[in-house]
Design an enzyme around this catalytic site. Sequence first.
Site, short mmCIF file in Angstrom:
data_model
loop_
_atom_site.label_atom_id
_atom_site.label_comp_id
_atom_site.label_asym_id
_atom_site.label_seq_id
_atom_site.Cartn_x
_atom_site.Cartn_y
_atom_site.Cartn_z
N CYS A 141 -7.07 30.92 -84.56
CA CYS A 141 -7.72 29.64 -84.28
C CYS A 141 -7.89 29.49 -82.78
O CYS A 141 -7.08 30.00 -81.99
CB CYS A 141 -6.87 28.48 -84.83
SG CYS A 141 -7.68 26.87 -84.79
N CYS A 148 0.72 22.62 -84.18
CA CYS A 148 0.30 23.49 -85.28
C CYS A 148 0.66 24.94 -85.00
O CYS A 148 0.33 25.49 -83.95
CB CYS A 148 -1.21 23.35 -85.49
SG CYS A 148 -1.87 24.39 -86.81
N CYS A 381 1.73 22.24 -94.34
CA CYS A 381 0.67 21.92 -93.39
C CYS A 381 1.09 22.24 -91.96
O CYS A 381 2.15 21.82 -91.51
CB CYS A 381 0.33 20.43 -93.52
SG CYS A 381 -0.99 19.88 -92.43
#
Length: 402
Positions: A141, A148, A381
């Site tokens: 990413c 994250c 998540c």
Amino acid sequence: MSVALNLDHSTAIRPQAAARPSLIGLSKAQLAETLIANGVVGEKEGRMRASQLWNWLYVNGVTDFDRMTNVAKPVRQKLSNTFILDRPEIVTEQVSMDGTRKWLFRFRDPQNPNMPAVEVETVYIPESDRGTLCVSSQVGCTLTCSFCHTGTQKLVRNLTAGEILGQILMARERLGDFPGGSRPDDGGLVPGGETRAITNIVMMGMGEPLYNYDNVKQALLIASAGDGMSISKRRITLSTSGVVPYIEPTGREIDVMLAISLHAVRDDLRDVLVPINKKWPLKELLEACRKYPGLSNARRITFEYVMLDGINDSDAEAKELVRLLAGIPAKINLIPFNPWPGSNYGTSPSSRIERFADIVNRAGYASPVRTPRGRDIFAACGQLKSESERLSKKDRDALAGV
């Protein structure tokens, strides 16, 4: 405790010969054009054969041309000589205590066998009334969201439409979700009611879907086609951190549900948590949300808000969140932070999350607190990350076409 399965890779690894392209990921029109262009069938036969292939690939989940019994044997032979029906290799499959499954999938480029393989993680979350597959759109990413885990992995490359669909197809195969398939005997699948194990798709895995818009669009249009996988567009959710120029096209061209990774109500804080905010700040992002095609009380936008202890979880921030979203049909998912090695944040206490949710609820917004799933196998998540980051810079550049 979690369980890691030893897989018989004979069903997961399929030989991939150079110069034989895959048919997975082509639209029906592209299938017909490809068959004709490669001399497999004539122009008059192209559309009919494409429809047959479409059914075998996406309804029946077939990976062997010889099983396509309504296709003439000479055509099957030409297909086998010219194309492949590739699925990803399963590197690992883990099953959490709560039934969540996480796969590490490996993809190889069949037309460039010397290119390094890449890996992504895909997660299946079974619930009492649904089964949700969390699908990745990129290897790594670029967004570097500070909370994250995926954001700590450098972008290697975009996934193709076929590779995005390959995650769904392989998950359906492992879950016995095709006609005649047998389901695993270790529990955790949708009980009764639903006939499918996978009822919902969320583009919430590795990567930013709107930075791979064309491939994500192609994959989701195929996944939602009524004569194929037939996953309702109302059961497909695309989550973005706020790539504003692609929000309107997502609603108009793909027509799926939208989720926004919000996580902060002030630009200065969101600049840190979600750095893309520096390019498209809150005002621009929320204006794009207000203009999302088809937005209504029946088609609300989901705003995702990770609860970080002492960072973004105060009463004042809950009230500001309500003010910011005024006039937007919305649901607010409150997500307890899922720790990962090296993270600098803590999870808000349950009492603080409940207080935050109460303020939002009293303002008229549904604000469910997401129950962490698969934490013990790092499938929750914000916890996904593959091993492709170990590739050298030279290999990453080659994959990215630099």
